[in-house]
Design a protein around this motif. Structure first.
Motif: not given
Length: 208
Positions: A80-97, A114-121
């Motif tokens: 989330q800190k270094e690669y916030p715009d990659t799909m890997n980060t989105v997938q990991a965040t959804l998995m953690m949710a 909410q983290w994903v919602k605020s960064r993905q259109d």
């Protein structure tokens, strides 16, 4: 002699043209070249970022498989800190949710979503996040928040998912007539061959 004069005239015309427009043409060419170079470097940067993010994501998955929650959280924070715009980060965040939800940590699950919602259109991601947020709020019996979470603007192809969840929330509130109306909207949008129609029809049947 005439040819020589014509040649001199052409040279003079060229010199005049270059003096007047040459520097501007050169500037345009430089700008175009720099723009192309910038595009190439940017694409290379994206590829490099995606490759690095994939490596961190692999670590995240490994730690999760080993039930090392702290290790997976650390990898997620790096993503989330270094690669916030990659799909890997989105997938990991959804998995953690999902992990947080399964463990009954609903506020943590909401934070990740909410983290994903605020960064993905992406409408698909917005639909996924809205449906999962609503599900978390429903688990907490926070019905107004659950319904509000579903209030996102998406294409008709994604609306059945949101409307079905809306029907589930209304059913949980014993608002059966409203729930049936929401389920009926789902049927109106789903193709006739969609297998989900049978599930929706069963939900309507149980409420009538």
């Amino acid at each position: 002699m005439v040819v020589h004069i014509q040649d001199e005239q052409e040279v003079a015309n060229f010199k005049f043209f270059w003096q007047r427009w040459g520097r501007w043409l050169f500037a345009v060419l430089v700008i175009l070249a720099l723009s192309y170079l910038g595009y190439i470097l940017y694409q290379g940067h994206l590829r490099s970022n995606n490759e690095k993010a994939a490596g961190v994501f692999e670590t995240f998955v490994t730690q999760a498989q080993e039930n090392n929650l702290e290790g997976s959280k650390k990898a997620l924070m790096q993503l989330q800190k270094e690669y916030p715009d990659t799909m890997n980060t989105v997938q990991a965040t959804l998995m953690m949710a999902g992990t947080a939800f399964d463990n009954g940590k609903y506020d943590e699950a909401i934070q990740h979503l909410q983290w994903v919602k605020s960064r993905q259109d992406s409408e698909l991601l917005q639909t996924i996040v809205a449906q999962r947020l609503a599900t978390v709020y429903l688990q907490q019996n926070k019905f107004p928040e659950a319904l509000k979470a579903l209030d996102v603007q998406v294409d008709n192809q994604y609306k059945p998912t949101l409307l079905e969840t809306k029907g589930d929330i209304l059913q949980a509130q014993k608002k059966n007539a409203d729930a049936v109306a929401a389920y009926q909207q789902v049927l109106n949008l789903l193709p006739k061959e969609n297998v989900q129609r049978e599930i929706i029809q069963m939900k309507i049947y149980t409420l009538n």
